[in-house]
Write an enzyme that holds these catalytic residues in place. Structure first.
Site, PDB file in Angstrom:
ATOM      1  N   ASP A 128       0.835  -1.201   0.000  1.00 43.65           N
ATOM      2  CA  ASP A 128       0.000   0.000   0.000  1.00 43.65           C
ATOM      3  C   ASP A 128       0.869   1.248   0.000  1.00 43.65           C
ATOM      4  O   ASP A 128       2.026   1.217   0.428  1.00 43.65           O
ATOM      5  CB  ASP A 128      -0.893   0.048   1.253  1.00 43.65           C
ATOM      6  CG  ASP A 128      -1.835  -1.127   1.325  1.00 43.65           C
ATOM      7  OD1 ASP A 128      -2.153  -1.701   0.273  1.00 43.65           O
ATOM      8  OD2 ASP A 128      -2.237  -1.471   2.458  1.00 43.65           O
TER       9      ASP A 128
HETATM   10  N1  URA Z   1      -1.248  -6.003   3.684  1.00 42.60           N
HETATM   11  C1  URA Z   1      -1.766  -4.769   3.709  1.00 42.60           C
HETATM   12  O1  URA Z   1      -2.826  -4.537   4.262  1.00 42.60           O
HETATM   13  N2  URA Z   1      -1.064  -3.782   3.112  1.00 42.60           N
HETATM   14  C2  URA Z   1       0.136  -3.973   2.503  1.00 42.60           C
HETATM   15  O2  URA Z   1       0.740  -3.021   1.991  1.00 42.60           O
HETATM   16  C3  URA Z   1       0.655  -5.269   2.494  1.00 42.60           C
HETATM   17  C4  URA Z   1      -0.054  -6.279   3.094  1.00 42.60           C
END
Ligand code: URA
Length: 242
Positions: free
Chosen positions: A105
């Site tokens: 993310d």
């Molecule tokens: N899980 C998430 O919620 N976000 C990420 O960036 C990676 C794994």
């Protein structure tokens, strides 16, 4: 393996075939320290180093990279609100088509892998291979034993047919936990922690397989992965990571 100069340059992302031929003919490329003006000259791929635009560039048949992803970057070639992680890579790597292996993310930090080897990418993200992704999550509330037990037993996520379980979940201090996952579903850590009754406020990926994000790799920096790193990445769970 032998490679021809202009073709090798093109394979490394230095432009079109025609453009690479012209650059060689203009004497802009040194190979292993000596200028070579013959685009068809053959070289051993092993240990081959080009010098162009004032920098050395080792030839790699396939690219395998690790980046320390900083917060505020999107894992997309067409980011919508933030700069792209690809803007942190040299242009030839983007030109030769390296892709992220699994996305993080925008506000997640830590270990991000890139490659132009489709089979390797598939092995790393296939849930069948059970390659462990290790996350450290800071949470809004105290992490309870019941939450850890739920994460390991499996929590129900919207749009998933069956509960999703972590390979391991451990409390690090009152409000943070380490979660090890075999898959990489959309927002998986945040959704699992929410389903267990808490809320992720910061997320960092610290390891994949038995490969840990190097301590000396600063946020925003990247490096080539060596053979040892590649074999650590593919080490099956449970692997000795800490
Ligand atoms: N899980 C998430 O919620 N976000 C990420 O960036 C990676 C794994």
């Amino acid at each position: 393996m032998k490679v021809r100069l202009a073709r090798a340059l093109q394979s490394q992302g230095f432009g079109s075939r025609r453009g690479c031929i012209l650059r060689v003919r203009r004497g802009e490329i040194a190979v292993n320290g000596e200028v070579c003006e013959n685009p068809d000259a053959e070289f051993d791929a092993e240990g081959l180093v080009f010098t162009l635009d004032g920098a050395d560039w080792p030839y790699r048949e396939r690219a395998y990279l690790v980046m320390h992803k900083p917060a505020g970057y999107e894992c997309s070639h067409k980011p919508s609100h933030h700069p792209s992680v690809f803007s942190l890579l040299p242009a030839p790597l983007v030109e030769r088509g390296v892709q992220c292996i699994g996305r993080l993310d925008q506000d997640t930090t830590g270990l991000l892998l890139f490659t132009d080897d489709g089979q390797f990418q598939h092995r790393m993200i296939s849930p069948k291979k059970q390659v462990a992704k290790h996350y450290r999550a800071a949470c809004a509330d105290a992490v309870s034993d019941a939450q850890l037990a739920a994460l390991c037993a499996g929590v129900q996520l919207n749009d998933e047919p069956a509960p999703v379980a972590a390979l391991a979940a451990e409390r690090l201090d009152g409000r943070s936990l380490r979660l090890v996952l075999a898959e990489g579903k959309y927002h998986q850590v945040r959704r699992m922690v929410a389903a267990a009754g808490n809320h992720v406020t910061a997320l960092h990926r610290e390891a994949v397989g038995a490969y840990r994000l190097p301590d000396d790799l600063a946020p925003g920096a990247w490096r080539w992965l060596d053979a040892e790193g590649l074999s650590q990445l593919e080490q099956p769970w449970p692997s000795a990571t800490y």
